[in-house]
Scaffold this motif. Structure first.
Motif, mmCIF file in Angstrom:
data_model
loop_
_atom_site.group_PDB
_atom_site.id
_atom_site.type_symbol
_atom_site.label_atom_id
_atom_site.label_comp_id
_atom_site.label_asym_id
_atom_site.label_seq_id
_atom_site.Cartn_x
_atom_site.Cartn_y
_atom_site.Cartn_z
ATOM 1 N N GLU A 90 -58.837 70.319 -8.101
ATOM 2 C CA GLU A 90 -59.880 69.772 -7.231
ATOM 3 C C GLU A 90 -61.180 69.715 -8.014
ATOM 4 O OE1 GLU A 90 -59.972 71.797 -3.456
ATOM 5 O OE2 GLU A 90 -57.794 71.751 -3.305
ATOM 6 N N ASP A 93 -56.135 75.034 -10.203
ATOM 7 C CA ASP A 93 -56.087 76.252 -9.397
ATOM 8 C C ASP A 93 -54.746 76.936 -9.615
ATOM 9 O OD1 ASP A 93 -58.594 75.720 -8.364
ATOM 10 O OD2 ASP A 93 -57.835 74.747 -6.559
ATOM 11 N N PHE A 94 -54.597 78.124 -9.060
ATOM 12 C CA PHE A 94 -53.360 78.901 -9.222
ATOM 13 C C PHE A 94 -52.129 78.138 -8.734
ATOM 14 C CE2 PHE A 94 -54.825 79.862 -4.989
ATOM 15 C CZ PHE A 94 -53.665 79.918 -4.231
ATOM 16 N N ASP A 95 -52.320 77.211 -7.789
ATOM 17 C CA ASP A 95 -51.183 76.441 -7.270
ATOM 18 C C ASP A 95 -50.965 75.119 -8.026
ATOM 19 O OD1 ASP A 95 -53.307 74.931 -6.394
ATOM 20 O OD2 ASP A 95 -52.748 74.965 -4.283
ATOM 21 N N GLY A 96 -51.720 74.918 -9.097
ATOM 22 C CA GLY A 96 -51.567 73.721 -9.909
ATOM 23 C C GLY A 96 -52.441 72.553 -9.506
ATOM 24 N N SER A 97 -53.147 72.675 -8.370
ATOM 25 C CA SER A 97 -54.025 71.581 -7.946
ATOM 26 C C SER A 97 -55.294 71.575 -8.795
ATOM 27 C CB SER A 97 -54.368 71.703 -6.461
ATOM 28 O OG SER A 97 -55.117 72.870 -6.219
#
Length: 164
Positions: free
Chosen positions: A94, A88-92
């Protein structure tokens, strides 16, 4: 690797689901060189998994494991490796959700004469592979998925579940 385990059936706590999930998912992701991923796992019973199977697959029967990928990574051509997951954009990263039924797992393990922990480990690896776009609907995809499962399980000292 983070596996967020929620148990609706206390028998899963006695079976060590949390440790099994962490170990199985980590082995699967390490084999595929994926790091920093997150998975949610629900340990439930046949009643709950029947409801989920009916709601999401229109199959009102119990099953051993279900999965809901966060994104569709399936390969277009049969037998090809699925696409890699993207953070995701935040590096996570999932991957999605998995549900596993104690009743069906225990019954299948007993019927096959194998340890419950080995069977559950296999099914968690199977579920994680589904989250990563692997499937077994087409023959070539099933062969690829089974080969990877057997390789991972072999590294863990668990017998080939497909060998009769």
């Amino acid at each position: 690797m983070i596996v967020d385990v929620v148990t609706e059936d206390a028998r899963w706590q006695d079976a060590g689901l949390d440790a099994l999930a962490q170990t199985a998912a980590q082995a699967c992701l390490a084999h595929l060189a994926i790091s920093g991923a997150e998975v949610a796992l629900l340990g439930c019973d046949d009643v709950r998994i029947t409801e989920l199977n009916a709601d999401f697959r229109d199959k009102p029967t119990a099953t051993n494991v279900l999965s809901w990928p966060a994104e569709d990574l399936a390969a277009e051509d049969a037998g090809d490796t699925p696409c890699a997951p993207t953070p995701d954009f935040d590096g996570s990263l999932e991957l999605g959700d998995i549900a596993i039924s104690y009743d069906t797992c225990a019954r299948e393990a007993a019927d096959a004469g194998k340890p419950m922990g080995d069977h559950v480990t296999h099914l968690i690896i199977h579920g994680v592979l589904h989250l990563l776009g692997y499937d077994h609907i087409r023959d070539q995809d099933a062969t690829l998925m089974e080969v990877i499962e057997v390789q991972i399980l072999g590294k863990m000292g668990i017998d080939d579940p497909y060998r009769v």
